[in-house]
Design a protein around this motif. Structure first.
Motif, mmCIF file in Angstrom:
data_model
loop_
_atom_site.group_PDB
_atom_site.id
_atom_site.type_symbol
_atom_site.label_atom_id
_atom_site.label_comp_id
_atom_site.label_asym_id
_atom_site.label_seq_id
_atom_site.Cartn_x
_atom_site.Cartn_y
_atom_site.Cartn_z
ATOM 1 N N ALA A 3 2.693 -6.210 11.683
ATOM 2 C CA ALA A 3 2.702 -4.738 11.465
ATOM 3 C C ALA A 3 3.321 -4.895 10.117
ATOM 4 O O ALA A 3 3.053 -4.353 9.416
ATOM 5 C CB ALA A 3 4.879 -5.179 11.964
ATOM 6 N N ILE A 4 3.041 -6.223 8.913
ATOM 7 C CA ILE A 4 2.529 -6.596 7.653
ATOM 8 C C ILE A 4 1.372 -5.207 7.818
ATOM 9 O O ILE A 4 1.270 -5.148 6.396
ATOM 10 C CB ILE A 4 2.739 -7.494 7.391
ATOM 11 N N ASP A 5 0.130 -5.719 7.973
ATOM 12 C CA ASP A 5 -1.013 -5.071 7.808
ATOM 13 C C ASP A 5 -0.807 -3.561 8.084
ATOM 14 O O ASP A 5 -1.279 -2.450 6.972
ATOM 15 C CB ASP A 5 -1.828 -5.139 8.729
ATOM 16 N N MET A 10 0.258 1.574 5.066
ATOM 17 C CA MET A 10 1.292 2.765 4.718
ATOM 18 C C MET A 10 0.969 2.571 3.292
ATOM 19 O O MET A 10 1.201 4.771 2.803
ATOM 20 C CB MET A 10 1.838 2.857 5.948
ATOM 21 N N LEU A 11 1.295 1.706 2.500
ATOM 22 C CA LEU A 11 1.698 1.885 1.321
ATOM 23 C C LEU A 11 0.343 2.021 0.748
ATOM 24 O O LEU A 11 0.583 2.751 -0.437
ATOM 25 C CB LEU A 11 2.902 0.432 0.890
ATOM 26 N N PRO A 54 -0.324 -4.446 -2.363
ATOM 27 C CA PRO A 54 -0.025 -4.674 -0.743
ATOM 28 C C PRO A 54 -1.291 -6.041 -0.572
ATOM 29 O O PRO A 54 -0.508 -6.744 0.487
ATOM 30 C CB PRO A 54 0.291 -3.692 0.219
ATOM 31 N N TRP A 55 -1.952 -6.072 -0.993
ATOM 32 C CA TRP A 55 -2.945 -6.244 -0.853
ATOM 33 C C TRP A 55 -3.349 -7.970 -1.104
ATOM 34 O O TRP A 55 -4.025 -8.843 -1.013
ATOM 35 C CB TRP A 55 -4.544 -5.804 -0.257
ATOM 36 N N ARG A 60 1.754 -14.677 1.726
ATOM 37 C CA ARG A 60 2.786 -13.734 3.021
ATOM 38 C C ARG A 60 3.580 -14.905 3.207
ATOM 39 O O ARG A 60 3.960 -15.738 4.042
ATOM 40 C CB ARG A 60 1.299 -13.286 3.750
ATOM 41 N N LEU A 61 4.358 -14.492 3.848
ATOM 42 C CA LEU A 61 5.817 -14.803 4.879
ATOM 43 C C LEU A 61 4.660 -14.717 6.218
ATOM 44 O O LEU A 61 4.941 -14.061 6.340
ATOM 45 C CB LEU A 61 6.955 -13.622 4.859
#
Length: 65
Positions: A3-5, A10-11, A54-55, A60-61
């Protein structure tokens, strides 16, 4: 794909679209003067920088708690 990817994709798409829009508006604003063109070019640079964020956010969490 997690989901994070998906959110990162999308961002990236959103900010890339904003950069393209600002870049396309720069030549159109020629009648408004140099200040307006510089404003559109700065918005393009900002949107491109935000599309990469974002990348390149570091650690990452975890997906699972």
């Amino acid at each position: 794909m997690s989901a994070i990817d998906v959110v990162s994709c999308m961002l990236t798409a959103l900010f890339t679209a904003a950069a393209v829009r600002a870049l396309r508006a720069a030549p159109v604003s020629r009648s408004l003067g140099r200040r307006s063109r510089v404003d559109h070019l700065l918005h393009t640079a900002m949107a491109l920088a935000m599309a990469v964020m974002p990348w390149n956010c570091g650690p990452r969490l975890p997906v699972l708690p």
